[in-house]
Design an enzyme around this catalytic site. Structure first.
Site, PDB file in Angstrom:
ATOM      1  N   ASP A   1      -1.693   6.722   6.143  1.00 19.41           N
ATOM      2  CA  ASP A   1      -1.702   5.566   6.458  1.00 19.41           C
ATOM      3  C   ASP A   1      -2.415   5.156   7.651  1.00 19.41           C
ATOM      4  O   ASP A   1      -2.656   5.916   8.624  1.00 19.41           O
ATOM      5  CB  ASP A   1      -0.270   4.908   6.815  1.00 19.41           C
ATOM      6  CG  ASP A   1      -0.081   3.486   6.827  1.00 19.41           C
ATOM      7  OD1 ASP A   1      -0.916   2.654   6.237  1.00 19.41           O
ATOM      8  OD2 ASP A   1       1.035   2.965   7.237  1.00 19.41           O
TER       9      ASP A   1
ATOM     10  N   THR B   1      -5.742  -1.414   6.909  1.00 20.47           N
ATOM     11  CA  THR B   1      -5.890  -2.746   7.184  1.00 20.47           C
ATOM     12  C   THR B   1      -7.008  -3.324   7.514  1.00 20.47           C
ATOM     13  O   THR B   1      -7.306  -4.459   7.616  1.00 20.47           O
ATOM     14  CB  THR B   1      -4.487  -3.195   8.220  1.00 20.47           C
ATOM     15  OG1 THR B   1      -4.847  -2.721   9.468  1.00 20.47           O
ATOM     16  CG2 THR B   1      -3.253  -2.836   7.686  1.00 20.47           C
TER      17      THR B   1
ATOM     18  N   ARG C   1       6.732  -8.055   1.763  1.00 15.46           N
ATOM     19  CA  ARG C   1       7.646  -7.388   3.026  1.00 15.46           C
ATOM     20  C   ARG C   1       8.277  -8.613   3.684  1.00 15.46           C
ATOM     21  O   ARG C   1       9.513  -8.644   3.632  1.00 15.46           O
ATOM     22  CB  ARG C   1       6.862  -6.673   3.775  1.00 15.46           C
ATOM     23  CG  ARG C   1       7.687  -6.175   4.857  1.00 15.46           C
ATOM     24  CD  ARG C   1       6.923  -5.390   5.824  1.00 15.46           C
ATOM     25  NE  ARG C   1       6.139  -4.145   5.195  1.00 15.46           N
ATOM     26  CZ  ARG C   1       5.324  -3.453   6.018  1.00 15.46           C
ATOM     27  NH1 ARG C   1       4.792  -3.654   7.096  1.00 15.46           N
ATOM     28  NH2 ARG C   1       4.491  -2.505   5.199  1.00 15.46           N
TER      29      ARG C   1
ATOM     30  N   LYS D   1       0.905  -1.219  -0.087  1.00 13.46           N
ATOM     31  CA  LYS D   1       0.079  -0.085  -0.017  1.00 13.46           C
ATOM     32  C   LYS D   1       0.817   1.168   0.031  1.00 13.46           C
ATOM     33  O   LYS D   1       0.497   2.330  -0.664  1.00 13.46           O
ATOM     34  CB  LYS D   1      -1.126   0.146   0.957  1.00 13.46           C
ATOM     35  CG  LYS D   1      -2.059  -1.038   1.095  1.00 13.46           C
ATOM     36  CD  LYS D   1      -2.963  -0.952   2.146  1.00 13.46           C
ATOM     37  CE  LYS D   1      -2.537  -1.351   3.639  1.00 13.46           C
ATOM     38  NZ  LYS D   1      -1.919  -2.853   3.830  1.00 13.46           N
ATOM     39  N   THR D   2       1.815   1.299   0.948  1.00  9.99           N
ATOM     40  CA  THR D   2       2.682   2.425   0.949  1.00  9.99           C
ATOM     41  C   THR D   2       3.643   2.725  -0.376  1.00  9.99           C
ATOM     42  O   THR D   2       3.873   3.765  -0.888  1.00  9.99           O
ATOM     43  CB  THR D   2       3.666   2.298   2.010  1.00  9.99           C
ATOM     44  OG1 THR D   2       3.251   2.343   3.515  1.00  9.99           O
ATOM     45  CG2 THR D   2       4.511   3.547   2.118  1.00  9.99           C
TER      46      THR D   2
END
Length: 345
Positions: A122, A171, A230, A77-78
């Site tokens: 975020d 999330t 990640r 997302k980032t």
């Protein structure tokens, strides 16, 4: 104050498959982030839709519509927010919901935006309610009302904002109120990655890190990455460290498996905490059902840690189930631990 490390160089209690990152890990992760949609691996549908939204905005010569990205941690997302800013050739401002506890905090950020700037927010679902209500007008009308003074003497001053693009990430999309969700022009939900997609992520990262890895080595690391880029990049870095210390020039499946076994990440991506939950559930409680707090005490962890860190992946993998009476071990959990599941009555 320096931190104590164990023999493997890890901080005691640190989870290799955790979503949290140390500062050094964040720096390395940033270097591995793709810089364009073409370089972004996976999420084909979201990437295709987002590309269309950005291209249309460029053709109109306007800021892109507000974008909401939802999905579990670690899926990009980032990275997509950074790519949106790069594709629109616009500056990027990054903040988070927990950092905005008052409407004045949000007003200060919005009033300092430049035309066309991308604001990445975020964990947007954790923003305070007053700031959330101010955001409604800012997103729709590019205007906020700032209240000066208190009581009967309070005055509302309208403040015009330059056109900007808000990229919200969450999330837990279900916690977003409807009025806020409706103000996003595009909503994309990110899914967990397949092993094949993770192999592509690791192959790209290995190229940037100048690592020599066999195809079977990529598959081994990808299979233990819990469907999350990640984590895949983090495991790759740990395998790199192991290979460096042991003088391995080319990493194959055996080398990757040996390295990750040392870090207690098994072939299914479960780590020490995950296996402790399964072993307690099966060996101490006969497979359940057992209450969450009792299970947490049995593994020596906080209830919230078991519920938010270990349980989601174990449920997704079909290893445990959640019932009104408590958690139960499913047949796959017994099989994973090499035990015979009990006969159903």
């Amino acid at each position: 104050m320096s931190q104590l490390h164990n023999a493997d160089g890890q901080i005691p209690g640190q989870r290799l498959v955790s979503m949290d990152e140390e500062p050094e890990e964040k720096m390395i992760e940033a270097a591995l982030r793709p810089k364009s949609l073409d370089d972004f691996v996976g999420q084909h549908r979201v990437r295709q839709q987002l590309s269309l939204v950005l291209e249309a905005s460029r053709m109109r010569g306007r800021s892109a519509d507000h974008v909401l990205l939802s999905g579990p941690p670690g899926l990009g997302k980032t990275t997509l927010a950074m790519i949106i800013a790069a594709e629109m050739d616009a500056p990027l401002r990054i903040t988070s919901g927990p950092a905005i506890q008052h409407s004045g905090d949000l007003a200060a950020i919005l009033s300092s935006l430049t035309p066309g700037e991308v604001l990445f927010l975020d964990e947007i679902h954790r923003m305070s309610r007053p700031a959330e209500e101010m955001l409604y007008m800012a997103m729709e009308d590019f205007r906020v009302d700032i209240v000066v003074g208190k009581g009967a003497g309070a005055t509302s001053i309208p403040l015009e904002l330059p056109p900007f693009t808000l990229v919200g990430a969450t999330t837990r999309a279900g916690l977003l109120p409807g009025p806020l969700r409706d103000r996003f022009g595009f909503t994309g939900h990110l899914e967990f990655y397949s092993v094949t997609e993770l192999e592509s992520v690791i192959r790209r990262s290995a190229g940037l890190m100048e690592l020599s890895i066999s195809p079977a080595g990529f598959t081994e690391i990808a299979g233990r990455s819990r469907g999350t880029p990640r984590i895949a990049n983090r495991l790759l870095r740990r395998v790199r460290d192991w290979a460096l210390v042991n003088g391995i020039n080319r990493i194959d499946a055996t080398s990757a498996a040996t390295a990750l076994d040392m870090y207690e990440v098994d072939e299914r991506g479960l780590d020490r905490l995950d296996r402790a939950v399964l072993e307690a559930l099966i060996n101490k409680f006969g497979g359940g059902p057992v209450g969450l707090s009792t299970l947490a005490i049995a593994v020596g962890e906080e209830t919230e840690t078991v519920e938010t860190v270990a349980e989601p992946y174990l449920v997704r993998e079909g290893l445990i189930g959640r019932t009104p009476r408590g958690r139960v071990a499913l047949p796959a959990a017994w099989q994973h631990l090499g035990l015979a599941a009990p006969e159903l009555p």
